[in-house]
Design an enzyme around this catalytic site. Sequence first.
Site, mmCIF file in Angstrom:
data_model
loop_
_atom_site.group_PDB
_atom_site.id
_atom_site.type_symbol
_atom_site.label_atom_id
_atom_site.label_comp_id
_atom_site.label_asym_id
_atom_site.label_seq_id
_atom_site.Cartn_x
_atom_site.Cartn_y
_atom_site.Cartn_z
ATOM 1 C CE LYS A 11 -3.799 2.568 1.407
ATOM 2 N NZ LYS A 11 -4.459 3.130 0.261
ATOM 3 C CB ALA A 14 -1.686 10.273 2.020
ATOM 4 C CG ASP A 127 -6.478 9.002 10.021
ATOM 5 O OD1 ASP A 127 -7.569 9.455 9.608
ATOM 6 O OD2 ASP A 127 -5.588 8.585 9.262
#
Lengths: 221, 338
Positions: A11, A14, A127
């Site tokens: 993956k 960001a 988050d």
Amino acid sequence: MGEVASKTLIKKGAEASLYLADWHCRKVIIKTRFPKKYRPVELDEKIRSYRTMHEPLLMHEAKKAGVSTPTIFLVYPKNATIIMEFIEGTQVKQLLGSMPKKERQELCVKIGELIGKLHKHGVIHGDLTTSNMLMNAEGKIFLVDFGLGEKSAELEARGVDLHLMKRALQSTHYQFAQECFEGVLRGYSAVLGEEEAKEVIAKIVEIERRGRYVSERKEEQ
Amino acid sequence: MKDSSEAYCLGIESTADDFGVGIVTLNGKILANASSDYVPEEGGIHPREAARHHAEVADTVLQEALTKAGIKPRDLTLIAFSQGPGLGPCLRTGATVARALAAYLNLPLVGVNHSIAHIEIGKLTTGAADPVTLYVSGGNTIVSAFDSGRYRVFGETLDIALGNCLDVFAREAGLKHKKGMPLGAALEKLAANGKQLIPMPYVVKGMDLSLSGLLTAATTLLRKGECKLEDLCYSLQEHAFSMVTEVTERALAHTEKREVLLTGGVAANKRLQSMLSTIAEEHGARFHVVPREFATDNGAMIAWTGVLAYKHGIVTPVEESFVKLRWRLDKVDVPWVK
């Protein structure tokens, strides 16, 4: 970094890149926060090393609170890299949409309980999205990505944390965002206690009113 | 209906300090984009004074747009106006002009969401099809992307908007808003000469961010007078822009879209453009920035969004044309986006 046999990028997020690797006969995740070219070097280094140091500490705290997180094996602050346990599981993001309603609600209540446990122990995730929750074959949920988290028992921090969960549900699972978030709050209240949970829920409302252009604020005036 | 290259929509923008009139054809050609901005003697926008300005300049700006487009009021097919979000007195002035025109000319009226208009004009002028959009202006800081019938909000400011943060600091620093030279541009110029990065708060929460602490820290340092103004401007910009870029990158990774669009008044800032173009490149996405003329509030974007809605059967009856001061973009169905 020791014996890394094979290394595959799984993956490119960001915030960091995740590699699945074979390390001392173990399947691990190598998480590296690469430099961000868009921001000044001194700011970038500060952010990356802070988050790399901070994340394992918070994951450890989460475990103490009774919330499953991948086990940390090694931390390399210098190149902003963490080696941690590989969790064989699926992102809740991918599961939520295809579940029967009843199961979905149970899962949301479960998620709420986990958030409640974190907050009760003074850990803010920072988050909360359904991409940062993994479910394994036994139905156990793991929380990951604590890089934006903090140690805090403040009402404001708790409120923002839950607000982010709500926002994530609204943007990614808008079809059933409301029922999901209600489930989350039920689980959350069950762990934190009605009284305390009520204060946090009131704080969420306040935080959302602070943002621009919220219809409730007008109705209140 | 007339051939869409000969059918015209007139759009009126008046959410804040700009009164703008744009004229576009129904197939998306921008013929005119006239505007007049209210410049306060000092301080920020006074809503009532701005509304007074709008009422005073309305007929001149209308006339200018019609002349530029080379058409007469009778040639119009449609009137669009900015219905919200924005400042009440300003919005009402624009809405009143729009209703009067529509009634007098017996034309359909379309109320447009101002935030969506910023996205749509960006798409029209840059050719972006399905971007992650960073919309940054004096009143808004929003990261959004389209999914199933609506633009969804992935991240936004938890307190003040990016443009507001920069403007307030610039005013504190004694910079002046002049015609054709917004405060942000003056700040950008100074920042370009800054060399030393002064540590300031950097607050990202998930895909949301908070700028109020940064503004307080920057103004406190300014009042102490120990740092060079250029360095302060530079540091403020670097911190604030890094934060919005980080959350945009998060949304980009999350949605896996292939385009990034920068729109709104702050889009004119070159440093912000370069940061966003960096993350777009890193994720193999194309970077688009709205041209300067259409970055700030303008009538053309309202006209064009009005066209899109109208072509999908959306009109706003006069009795539903009241302004919506806090109309969120994720509350609006956008049937024209696929």
